[in-house]
Scaffold this motif. Structure first.
Motif, PDB file in Angstrom:
ATOM      1  N   TYR A 191       0.858  -1.194   0.000  1.00  0.00           N
ATOM      2  CA  TYR A 191       0.000   0.000   0.000  1.00  0.00           C
ATOM      3  C   TYR A 191       0.886   1.232   0.000  1.00  0.00           C
ATOM      4  N   TYR A 192       0.291   2.370  -0.357  1.00  0.00           N
ATOM      5  CA  TYR A 192       1.053   3.606  -0.516  1.00  0.00           C
ATOM      6  C   TYR A 192       0.642   4.639   0.526  1.00  0.00           C
ATOM      7  N   GLU A 193       1.628   5.409   0.950  1.00  0.00           N
ATOM      8  CA  GLU A 193       1.348   6.523   1.846  1.00  0.00           C
ATOM      9  C   GLU A 193       2.288   7.672   1.495  1.00  0.00           C
ATOM     10  N   TRP A 194       1.881   8.877   1.862  1.00  0.00           N
ATOM     11  CA  TRP A 194       2.659  10.071   1.540  1.00  0.00           C
ATOM     12  C   TRP A 194       3.159  10.760   2.798  1.00  0.00           C
ATOM     13  N   HIS A 195       4.427  11.126   2.781  1.00  0.00           N
ATOM     14  CA  HIS A 195       5.028  11.912   3.859  1.00  0.00           C
ATOM     15  C   HIS A 195       4.966  13.388   3.478  1.00  0.00           C
ATOM     16  N   TRP A 196       4.406  14.184   4.385  1.00  0.00           N
ATOM     17  CA  TRP A 196       4.340  15.630   4.147  1.00  0.00           C
ATOM     18  C   TRP A 196       5.678  16.260   4.507  1.00  0.00           C
ATOM     19  N   LYS A 197       6.286  16.957   3.545  1.00  0.00           N
ATOM     20  CA  LYS A 197       7.569  17.615   3.788  1.00  0.00           C
ATOM     21  C   LYS A 197       7.387  19.037   4.310  1.00  0.00           C
TER      22      LYS A 197
ATOM     23  N   THR B 100      -8.571   0.732  10.122  1.00  0.00           N
ATOM     24  CA  THR B 100      -7.328   1.437  10.421  1.00  0.00           C
ATOM     25  C   THR B 100      -7.138   1.584  11.925  1.00  0.00           C
ATOM     26  N   THR B 101      -5.896   1.857  12.298  1.00  0.00           N
ATOM     27  CA  THR B 101      -5.545   2.009  13.704  1.00  0.00           C
ATOM     28  C   THR B 101      -4.503   3.108  13.856  1.00  0.00           C
ATOM     29  N   GLU B 102      -4.120   3.358  15.093  1.00  0.00           N
ATOM     30  CA  GLU B 102      -3.066   4.333  15.386  1.00  0.00           C
ATOM     31  C   GLU B 102      -1.767   3.889  14.710  1.00  0.00           C
ATOM     32  N   ALA B 103      -1.005   4.829  14.202  1.00  0.00           N
ATOM     33  CA  ALA B 103       0.230   4.502  13.495  1.00  0.00           C
ATOM     34  C   ALA B 103       1.313   3.995  14.441  1.00  0.00           C
ATOM     35  N   ASN B 104       2.092   3.029  13.952  1.00  0.00           N
ATOM     36  CA  ASN B 104       3.280   2.610  14.704  1.00  0.00           C
ATOM     37  C   ASN B 104       4.393   3.630  14.466  1.00  0.00           C
TER      38      ASN B 104
ATOM     39  N   ILE C 261       6.127   8.497   8.570  1.00  0.00           N
ATOM     40  CA  ILE C 261       5.772   8.667   7.164  1.00  0.00           C
ATOM     41  C   ILE C 261       4.448   9.408   7.022  1.00  0.00           C
ATOM     42  N   HIS C 262       3.398   8.886   7.655  1.00  0.00           N
ATOM     43  CA  HIS C 262       2.070   9.494   7.564  1.00  0.00           C
ATOM     44  C   HIS C 262       1.934  10.545   8.666  1.00  0.00           C
ATOM     45  N   ASN C 263       2.770  11.565   8.568  1.00  0.00           N
ATOM     46  CA  ASN C 263       2.950  12.498   9.676  1.00  0.00           C
ATOM     47  C   ASN C 263       1.842  13.535   9.814  1.00  0.00           C
ATOM     48  N   ASN C 264       0.880  13.546   8.880  1.00  0.00           N
ATOM     49  CA  ASN C 264      -0.232  14.484   9.031  1.00  0.00           C
ATOM     50  C   ASN C 264      -1.419  13.860   9.763  1.00  0.00           C
ATOM     51  N   LYS C 265      -1.675  12.568   9.543  1.00  0.00           N
ATOM     52  CA  LYS C 265      -2.806  11.898  10.188  1.00  0.00           C
ATOM     53  C   LYS C 265      -2.367  10.891  11.255  1.00  0.00           C
ATOM     54  N   LYS C 266      -1.194  10.294  11.047  1.00  0.00           N
ATOM     55  CA  LYS C 266      -0.640   9.300  11.974  1.00  0.00           C
ATOM     56  C   LYS C 266      -1.611   8.133  12.201  1.00  0.00           C
ATOM     57  N   ARG C 267      -2.055   7.581  11.073  1.00  0.00           N
ATOM     58  CA  ARG C 267      -2.903   6.393  11.071  1.00  0.00           C
ATOM     59  C   ARG C 267      -2.262   5.359  10.145  1.00  0.00           C
ATOM     60  N   MET C 268      -2.704   4.108  10.269  1.00  0.00           N
ATOM     61  CA  MET C 268      -2.259   3.066   9.346  1.00  0.00           C
ATOM     62  C   MET C 268      -3.332   1.987   9.267  1.00  0.00           C
ATOM     63  N   PRO C 269      -3.374   1.255   8.147  1.00  0.00           N
ATOM     64  CA  PRO C 269      -4.318   0.147   8.051  1.00  0.00           C
ATOM     65  C   PRO C 269      -3.878  -0.996   8.956  1.00  0.00           C
ATOM     66  N   VAL C 270      -4.831  -1.800   9.396  1.00  0.00           N
ATOM     67  CA  VAL C 270      -4.502  -2.987  10.180  1.00  0.00           C
ATOM     68  C   VAL C 270      -4.072  -4.086   9.213  1.00  0.00           C
ATOM     69  N   VAL C 271      -2.776  -4.360   9.172  1.00  0.00           N
ATOM     70  CA  VAL C 271      -2.236  -5.474   8.396  1.00  0.00           C
ATOM     71  C   VAL C 271      -2.192  -6.683   9.326  1.00  0.00           C
ATOM     72  N   LEU C 272      -2.826  -7.749   8.911  1.00  0.00           N
ATOM     73  CA  LEU C 272      -2.930  -8.925   9.773  1.00  0.00           C
ATOM     74  C   LEU C 272      -1.702  -9.826   9.676  1.00  0.00           C
ATOM     75  N   LYS C 273      -1.324 -10.398  10.801  1.00  0.00           N
ATOM     76  CA  LYS C 273      -0.350 -11.482  10.784  1.00  0.00           C
ATOM     77  C   LYS C 273      -1.014 -12.663  10.093  1.00  0.00           C
ATOM     78  N   GLN C 274      -0.229 -13.401   9.314  1.00  0.00           N
ATOM     79  CA  GLN C 274      -0.828 -14.494   8.554  1.00  0.00           C
ATOM     80  C   GLN C 274      -1.536 -15.500   9.460  1.00  0.00           C
ATOM     81  N   GLN C 275      -0.964 -15.746  10.618  1.00  0.00           N
ATOM     82  CA  GLN C 275      -1.562 -16.725  11.535  1.00  0.00           C
ATOM     83  C   GLN C 275      -2.841 -16.208  12.190  1.00  0.00           C
ATOM     84  N   ASP C 276      -3.152 -14.912  11.993  1.00  0.00           N
ATOM     85  CA  ASP C 276      -4.352 -14.338  12.609  1.00  0.00           C
ATOM     86  C   ASP C 276      -5.514 -14.167  11.632  1.00  0.00           C
TER      87      ASP C 276
END
Length: 206
Positions: free
Chosen positions: A103-109, A154-158, A164-179
């Protein structure tokens, strides 16, 4: 948030990774970039048909909607509030895996985002992976057409994604394969909120 994803893998690799078969294999189109705002159909696995890969529309339309305009605001669902939000609360236990290989995300400079750097985000331990998703089935009152649609949770950013996502500080929940099974089978959604995470790597897109 998450509005641009990638799924460019071979159909055979997706089937093998997810241990599921495509219902409409001829309809699958590898894409280097999927724009959420096209509301296109992308591969998912639902809790009701765990051995099948289906194509659902991105942008959840709740069953009670009078039209599909709401899909513009339901591309993502915040894990902290999905049980309360009218758009999502009826879908909290309607789980799906949204299949991707990046997936893609943009960093605000700068503070207004006039200058941005695009990044491709991928797990370090999975070539093909799944976002946690929720879905809904809606009947178009004008055409009587049945439309299946989903939202990426989505969840709080790690630490990496907050940088990277410094304007919203969120990220999608990517699952562990075993989950995968745990998510599909209805494990309390709060258990998948940050600090739940998988190791990610970010690559600049030139």
């Amino acid at each position: 948030m998450c509005y641009r994803t990638k799924l460019n893998s071979k159909l055979s690799d997706i089937k093998r990774t997810l241990s599921a078969r495509f219902i409409e294999p001829d309809a699958y189109q590898p894409q280097l970039e999927i724009n959420a705002f096209t509301f296109s159909k992308t591969p998912i696995i639902s809790d009701e048909n765990q051995g099948e890969i289906q194509l659902f529309n991105w942008g959840l339309i709740p069953f009670w909607a009078k039209d599909d305009k709401i899909k513009k605001m339901t591309l993502n669902a915040k894990i902290e509030t999905i049980a309360e939000k009218p758009s999502f609360r009826n879908s909290v236990d309607k789980r799906c895996l949204v299949i991707a290989d990046g997936y893609y995300e943009w960093h605000w400079k700068d503070s207004k985002g006039k200058e941005k750097q695009k990044y491709l985000i991928t797990p370090t331990d999975q070539e093909i992976f799944a976002f946690a998703g929720i879905y809904s089935s809606w009947i178009n009152p004008e055409t009587n057409e049945s439309i299946n649609s989903y939202s990426i949770v989505t969840t709080e950013a790690n630490e990496l994604m907050a940088e990277i996502h410094n304007n919203k500080k969120r990220m999608p929940v990517v699952l562990k394969q075993q989950d995968h099974q745990s998510w599909l089978n209805g494990t309390d959604h709060s258990k998948f909120a940050f600090p739940y995470e998988v190791p990610l790597i970010a690559s600049e897109v030139v």
